[in-house]
Structure formats: C-alpha cells, structure tokens
Design an enzyme around this catalytic site. Structure first.
Site, PDB file in Angstrom:
ATOM      1  N   GLY A 230       0.447  -1.408   0.092  1.00 55.20           N
ATOM      2  CA  GLY A 230      -0.090  -0.027   0.065  1.00 55.20           C
ATOM      3  C   GLY A 230       1.127   1.100  -0.037  1.00 55.20           C
ATOM      4  O   GLY A 230       0.362   2.513   0.305  1.00 55.20           O
ATOM      5  N   ALA A 231       1.773   0.854  -1.052  1.00 54.20           N
ATOM      6  CA  ALA A 231       2.933   2.086  -1.092  1.00 54.20           C
ATOM      7  C   ALA A 231       2.644   3.427  -1.584  1.00 54.20           C
ATOM      8  O   ALA A 231       3.709   4.465  -2.125  1.00 54.20           O
ATOM      9  CB  ALA A 231       4.522   1.438  -0.892  1.00 54.20           C
TER      10      ALA A 231
ATOM     11  N   ASP B 203      -2.532  -6.770  -5.336  1.00 53.01           N
ATOM     12  CA  ASP B 203      -3.341  -7.754  -5.084  1.00 53.01           C
ATOM     13  C   ASP B 203      -3.266  -8.059  -3.469  1.00 53.01           C
ATOM     14  O   ASP B 203      -3.390  -9.073  -3.373  1.00 53.01           O
ATOM     15  CB  ASP B 203      -4.985  -8.212  -5.035  1.00 53.01           C
ATOM     16  CG  ASP B 203      -6.273  -7.743  -4.205  1.00 53.01           C
ATOM     17  OD1 ASP B 203      -5.378  -7.518  -2.523  1.00 53.01           O
ATOM     18  OD2 ASP B 203      -7.415  -7.721  -4.318  1.00 53.01           O
ATOM     19  N   VAL B 204      -3.141  -7.886  -2.553  1.00 51.95           N
ATOM     20  CA  VAL B 204      -2.199  -8.559  -1.395  1.00 51.95           C
ATOM     21  C   VAL B 204      -3.636  -9.181  -0.761  1.00 51.95           C
ATOM     22  O   VAL B 204      -3.149 -10.070   0.353  1.00 51.95           O
ATOM     23  CB  VAL B 204      -1.531  -7.213   0.125  1.00 51.95           C
ATOM     24  CG1 VAL B 204      -0.559  -7.082  -0.135  1.00 51.95           C
ATOM     25  CG2 VAL B 204      -2.656  -6.617   0.397  1.00 51.95           C
TER      26      VAL B 204
ATOM     27  N   SER C 221      -4.562   0.315  14.301  1.00 53.47           N
ATOM     28  CA  SER C 221      -4.962   1.452  14.100  1.00 53.47           C
ATOM     29  C   SER C 221      -5.376   1.527  15.650  1.00 53.47           C
ATOM     30  O   SER C 221      -5.914   0.958  16.480  1.00 53.47           O
ATOM     31  CB  SER C 221      -6.061   1.823  13.732  1.00 53.47           C
ATOM     32  OG  SER C 221      -6.864   2.616  14.302  1.00 53.47           O
TER      33      SER C 221
ATOM     34  N   TYR D 275     -13.369  -2.181  10.719  1.00 55.45           N
ATOM     35  CA  TYR D 275     -12.079  -2.483  11.038  1.00 55.45           C
ATOM     36  C   TYR D 275     -11.509  -2.119  12.273  1.00 55.45           C
ATOM     37  O   TYR D 275     -10.152  -2.485  12.481  1.00 55.45           O
ATOM     38  CB  TYR D 275     -12.268  -0.260  10.505  1.00 55.45           C
ATOM     39  CG  TYR D 275     -10.954   0.144  10.087  1.00 55.45           C
ATOM     40  CD1 TYR D 275      -9.875   0.477   8.757  1.00 55.45           C
ATOM     41  CD2 TYR D 275     -10.082   0.956  11.527  1.00 55.45           C
ATOM     42  CE1 TYR D 275      -8.623   0.969   8.861  1.00 55.45           C
ATOM     43  CE2 TYR D 275      -9.407   1.763  11.447  1.00 55.45           C
ATOM     44  CZ  TYR D 275      -8.884   2.019   9.823  1.00 55.45           C
ATOM     45  OH  TYR D 275      -7.355   2.090   9.373  1.00 55.45           O
ATOM     46  N   ALA D 276     -12.193  -1.694  13.624  1.00 58.70           N
ATOM     47  CA  ALA D 276     -11.726  -2.067  14.675  1.00 58.70           C
ATOM     48  C   ALA D 276     -11.328  -3.949  14.885  1.00 58.70           C
ATOM     49  O   ALA D 276     -10.491  -4.232  15.823  1.00 58.70           O
ATOM     50  CB  ALA D 276     -12.154  -1.800  15.091  1.00 58.70           C
TER      51      ALA D 276
ATOM     52  N   ALA E  23     -10.631  -5.749  12.817  1.00 60.19           N
ATOM     53  CA  ALA E  23      -9.227  -6.169  11.311  1.00 60.19           C
ATOM     54  C   ALA E  23      -7.962  -5.538  12.533  1.00 60.19           C
ATOM     55  O   ALA E  23      -7.520  -6.506  12.761  1.00 60.19           O
ATOM     56  CB  ALA E  23      -9.581  -6.086  10.291  1.00 60.19           C
ATOM     57  N   LYS E  24      -8.117  -4.255  12.870  1.00 65.98           N
ATOM     58  CA  LYS E  24      -7.326  -3.826  13.859  1.00 65.98           C
ATOM     59  C   LYS E  24      -7.087  -4.483  14.774  1.00 65.98           C
ATOM     60  O   LYS E  24      -5.369  -4.123  15.550  1.00 65.98           O
ATOM     61  CB  LYS E  24      -7.251  -1.820  13.324  1.00 65.98           C
ATOM     62  CG  LYS E  24      -7.142  -1.981  12.237  1.00 65.98           C
ATOM     63  CD  LYS E  24      -5.343  -1.978  11.510  1.00 65.98           C
ATOM     64  CE  LYS E  24      -6.140  -1.213  10.746  1.00 65.98           C
ATOM     65  NZ  LYS E  24      -4.906  -1.253   9.319  1.00 65.98           N
TER      66      LYS E  24
END
Ligand code: NAD
Length: 252
Positions: free
Chosen positions: A13-14, A63-64, A142, A154-155, A157-158
């Site tokens: 994602g760079a 695609d990771v 995150s 998201y929470a 996953a993080k």
C-alpha cells in the site's frame, strides 16, 4: 543515515499516505524498497520520488488480499532486489457504517484487506526470513482497535493485527525475526480525507476537530508513523518484539 544498507524492504500500500512515507524513509536510510500497491502504475510516483533522491526502489502491482499474487510478487522481489529482510503490512481500506447498517460485503472486504492480507504477506515473507535467520515485520494496526463508532469491521481487523503480531513474535522469534505493530491515531492522508467527505466536511475542518481532541493539538503526518516504523525495523529496537506502539499524539 544507513541503518538499512544491504536490506530489502517490502512496503504494501505504498502508493500514497503512510506507506509512501515509510517507503521513502526506509529508502533514505539505505534499503532497496519494493513499492507494492494495487497496480504498478499506482506505485510509480513513490518509486520516482525515491530514485530522484538517489535511493533504490521498484514498483510492483499486487492485490495483497490474494495470497497467490503475493507469493508470485514476493518471489519476483527477492529475485530482483536480493531477498526480503523487512516487511511492512500497510495496505488498508475502510468501509465505515453503523453496525446495524453494515453490509456483509463491507465486513468481508475490510477484514480481508486489513487482516487477511497481513496473514498472506507475513506467511510468504517468513519463508525467506526464516531461511536467512533474520527478519523484521511491522503491521499497521490503529487506535480504532480499541473501539470506534462506525468502524466495527475496521476495529475488528486492527485488533486482529495486534493478536497476530503478539503470536508471530512468539513463533518467529527463534528465527531472529522481530514482529511488531504500530497503531496510529488520526493521520492526515487520502483515507482520512475520504472519511471527511463522507461526513460532509472538508479535510481541513475534519483535521481541526481531530486536532482539538488530541493532547498534542495536531493531527499526525505520514512521516510521524514512518519514523516509528523505521525504528521498529531497525537494530535500534532489536530486543522489542510482539508490541503494538500507539502513534496518536497522546490520546487515550
Ligand atoms: P491510504 O488510503 O492513503 O493508502 C492505502 C494504500 O493501500 C493505497 O495506496 C491503496 O491503493 C493501497 N491498497 C488498498 N488495498 C490494497 C490491496 N488490496 N492490495 C494492495 N494495496 C492496497 O491509507 P493510509 O491512511 O496511508 O493508511 C495506511 C495504513 O495505515 C492502513 O492500514 C490504515 O488502516 C492504517 N491507519 C491509517 C490511519 C490514518 O489516520 N490515516 C490511522 C490508523 C491506521
């Protein structure tokens, strides 16, 4: 500064944001950087920014979320640049919504791109790292891992990244591989600009509100995270493993 001379770093994602800043930082300290993003075209600007400063970088489309693609691209990186010593699992997306309105597709997409991708990339990278008895893995968690309204996917996953990190540190430590995570708070990037747009604010208004809630009274810059990642993949932190370091301006 040459902390990473002779080492190959893969940053996912760079193409922009935190990943781009991290790629630039590692390259500025001597690493040859594989700039991985969804397409090689997207990676081009970061590669150009690195090479313009005399650094070494090469772009890769991947695609990771697809482990077969990761396996093929990492083999190419190792052949092109001479190994894989550092992996930064940075690629991520958001699909925010209150839980009762959250479609299953948005749950799946966020878990896959933010968490399963870290499995994919770490799984393939550890093959190279175990063989060479050396490696550094840093993944992007995150502050949202502690809970954030509208971000159940998201929470989760993080928070998963933190558990994965703690466990990989135990399993890969005997092979001289350090595994850590960083958990940023609000960092001004394309991701937070998209969030601002969703709630009907400009990026500047959104950042001002976030700054007011932050003890250091400013939002973070991608470079604030990049420098911490650089520390965690360097020998300056060689006895640190299994940790998640919050990079969030002092917010609880
Ligand atoms: P960004 O949206 O600016 O950049 C993310 C990059 O990941 C993009 O270049 C995108 O093309 C790439 N990407 C997305 N899906 C991909 C896939 N499947 N395969 C390969 N590449 C893919 O995001 P950012 O703000 O720079 O965030 C980087 C990381 O930091 C993410 O993991 C994010 O969750 C995390 N993070 C960001 C913040 C913040 O406030 N910006 C806070 C905490 C954590």
């Amino acid at each position: 500064m040459t902390r990473f001379t002779g080492q190959v770093a893969v940053v996912t994602g760079a193409a922009q944001g935190i990943g781009a800043a991290t790629a630039l930082r590692l390259a500025s300290e001597g690493a040859a950087v594989a700039v991985v993003d969804l397409s090689v075209e997207r990676a081009a600007a970061t590669v150009e920014a690195i090479t313009a400063k005399g650094g070494t970088a090469r772009g890769y489309g991947c695609d990771v979320a697809d482990i077969n693609a990761v396996e093929a691209v990492f083999a190419q990186v190792a052949a092109d640049l001479g190994g894989i010593h550092i992996l930064v699992n940075n690629a991520g997306i958001t699909r925010d919504n209150l839980f009762f309105k959250m479609p299953k597709d948005d749950w799946d997409a966020v878990i896959t791109v933010n968490l399963t991708s870290a499995y994919n990339c770490s799984q393939i990278a550890q093959r190279y790292m175990c063989k060479q008895r050396y490696g550094k893995i840093v993944s992007l968690s995150s502050r949202s891992a502690l809970g954030n309204r509208g971000q159940a996917n998201y929470a989760a996953a993080k928070a998963g990244i933190q558990g994965l990190t703690a466990t990989l540190a135990i399993e890969l430590g005997p092979f001289n591989i350090n595994v850590n995570a960083v958990a940023p708070g609000y960092i001004a990037t394309g991701m937070t600009a998209a969030t601002a747009e969703r709630v009907g604010a400009t990026p500047e208004q959104h950042q001002e509100l976030a700054a007011e809630r932050t003890p250091l009274r400013r939002v973070g810059r991608p470079e604030d995270v990049a420098s911490v990642v650089a520390f965690l993949v360097s020998e300056d932190s060689s006895y640190v493993s299994g940790q998640t370091l919050y990079v969030n301006g002092g917010a609880r």
